[in-house]
Design a protein around this motif. Structure first.
Motif, short mmCIF file in Angstrom:
data_model
loop_
_atom_site.label_atom_id
_atom_site.label_comp_id
_atom_site.label_asym_id
_atom_site.label_seq_id
_atom_site.Cartn_x
_atom_site.Cartn_y
_atom_site.Cartn_z
N TYR A 37 -17.37 -74.97 -15.62
CA TYR A 37 -18.54 -74.63 -15.13
C TYR A 37 -18.45 -73.35 -13.51
O TYR A 37 -17.79 -73.41 -13.36
CB TYR A 37 -19.34 -75.10 -14.44
N GLN A 39 -20.16 -70.72 -11.03
CA GLN A 39 -21.12 -70.66 -10.65
C GLN A 39 -21.23 -69.84 -9.15
O GLN A 39 -20.81 -69.48 -8.37
CB GLN A 39 -21.80 -72.19 -9.29
N ALA A 44 -27.81 -71.01 -10.87
CA ALA A 44 -27.45 -72.25 -11.69
C ALA A 44 -25.86 -72.24 -12.41
O ALA A 44 -25.97 -71.13 -12.55
CB ALA A 44 -28.02 -72.85 -12.63
N PRO A 45 -25.45 -73.77 -11.92
CA PRO A 45 -23.63 -72.95 -12.92
C PRO A 45 -24.51 -73.40 -15.02
O PRO A 45 -25.63 -73.20 -14.74
CB PRO A 45 -23.20 -74.54 -12.79
N LEU A 47 -22.14 -73.17 -18.07
CA LEU A 47 -21.13 -74.04 -18.87
C LEU A 47 -19.72 -72.66 -19.68
O LEU A 47 -20.29 -71.48 -19.92
CB LEU A 47 -21.71 -74.35 -19.79
N TYR A 50 -15.84 -76.32 -23.10
CA TYR A 50 -16.11 -77.97 -23.28
C TYR A 50 -15.38 -78.27 -23.80
O TYR A 50 -14.58 -77.44 -24.63
CB TYR A 50 -17.39 -78.00 -23.27
N TYR A 88 -16.20 -74.99 -11.14
CA TYR A 88 -16.49 -76.67 -11.51
C TYR A 88 -15.90 -77.09 -12.25
O TYR A 88 -16.24 -76.90 -12.81
CB TYR A 88 -17.71 -77.29 -11.37
N GLN A 90 -15.50 -81.03 -14.70
CA GLN A 90 -16.31 -82.39 -14.70
C GLN A 90 -16.13 -82.43 -15.85
O GLN A 90 -15.62 -82.35 -17.21
CB GLN A 90 -18.06 -81.74 -15.72
N PHE A 99 -17.70 -84.53 -11.35
CA PHE A 99 -17.91 -82.84 -11.20
C PHE A 99 -16.77 -82.83 -9.49
O PHE A 99 -16.12 -83.83 -9.12
CB PHE A 99 -18.64 -82.25 -10.64
N GLN A 101 -14.64 -81.21 -6.81
CA GLN A 101 -15.47 -80.62 -5.79
C GLN A 101 -15.00 -78.99 -5.43
O GLN A 101 -16.14 -78.21 -5.25
CB GLN A 101 -14.31 -80.96 -4.50
#
Lengths: 108, 116
Positions: A37, A39, A44-45, A47, A50, A88, A90, A99, A101
């Motif tokens: 992600y 941010q 908001a984060p 995507l 994936y 990030y 995840q 997630f 850090q």
């Protein structure tokens, strides 16, 4: 619980440079359920990646994801001004979903 | 346009309760599992809870298990988070999120502040 450790914590680079962000898992991530992600401040984060390496629709091809097992990488081939943000990783293959850090990519 | 809008946050005293809601639009809500993720301002992301499309599978982070309850109403295209016995460490921006690995945009979040 799968702990994700991202490195480095921050990265200071210039536009046009290559960014390599690492995400290491404490155990194997099942079925390649690893996402990245982006941010930006006040947002908001979003995507980006994936399934380890699949880019979300609309994400430029300068973003690429790779890796397997416990070691994963997000690469930004040539940084654009809008890419400076926090990233990030995840894992969503096992519960609890966890997630990393975060890695902050800053303008040098 | 796909949209998730959270509301219900606010200032609450420790030990009290709060119910968050999320209104979904622009996609077939009952096709998807949903999640709540929280973020302390300036800090990282923490998954809180998830629910399957038909509420048949529900899961919680250990930090909220026994205190928070996730639910959904597919007819109303809404997701909820009932938060009881709130603690100072629950202070965060709470995001309503679709299934992980699917590019549904996150909501903008609703801020929960637990303080006396």
């Amino acid at each position: 619980e799968i702990v994700l450790t991202q490195s480095p914590g921050s990265l200071s680079l210039s536009p046009g440079e290559r960014a390599t962000l690492s995400c290491r898992a404490s155990q194997t991530i099942s079925s390649s359920y690893l996402a990245w992600y982006q941010q930006k401040p006040g947002q908001a984060p979003r995507l980006l990646i994936y399934g380890v390496s699949s880019r979300t629709t609309g994400i430029p091809d300068r973003f690429s994801g790779s890796g397997s097992g416990t070691d994963f990488t997000l690469t930004i081939s040539r940084l654009e001004p809008e890419d400076f943000a926090v990233y990030y990783c995840q894992q969503y293959g096992s519960s609890p979903k966890t997630f990393g850090q975060g890695t902050k990519v800053e303008i040098k | 346009e796909v949209q998730l809008v959270e509301f219900g946050g606010g200032l609450v005293q420790p030990g009290r309760s709060l119910r968050l809601s999320c209104a979904a639009s622009g996609f077939t809500f009952d096709d998807y599992g949903m999640n709540w993720v929280r973020q302390v301002p300036g800090k990282g992301l923490e998954w809180v809870s998830g629910i399957s499309w038909n509420s048949g599978s529900i899961d919680y982070a250990e930090s909220v298990k026994g205190r928070f309850t996730i639910s959904r109403d597919n007819a109303k295209k809404s997701l909820y988070l009932q938060m009881n016995s709130l603690r100072a460490e629950d202070t965060a921006l709470y995001y309503c999120v679709g299934p992980f690995g699917v590019a549904l945009p996150w909501g903008q979040g609703t801020l929960v502040t637990v303080s006396s």
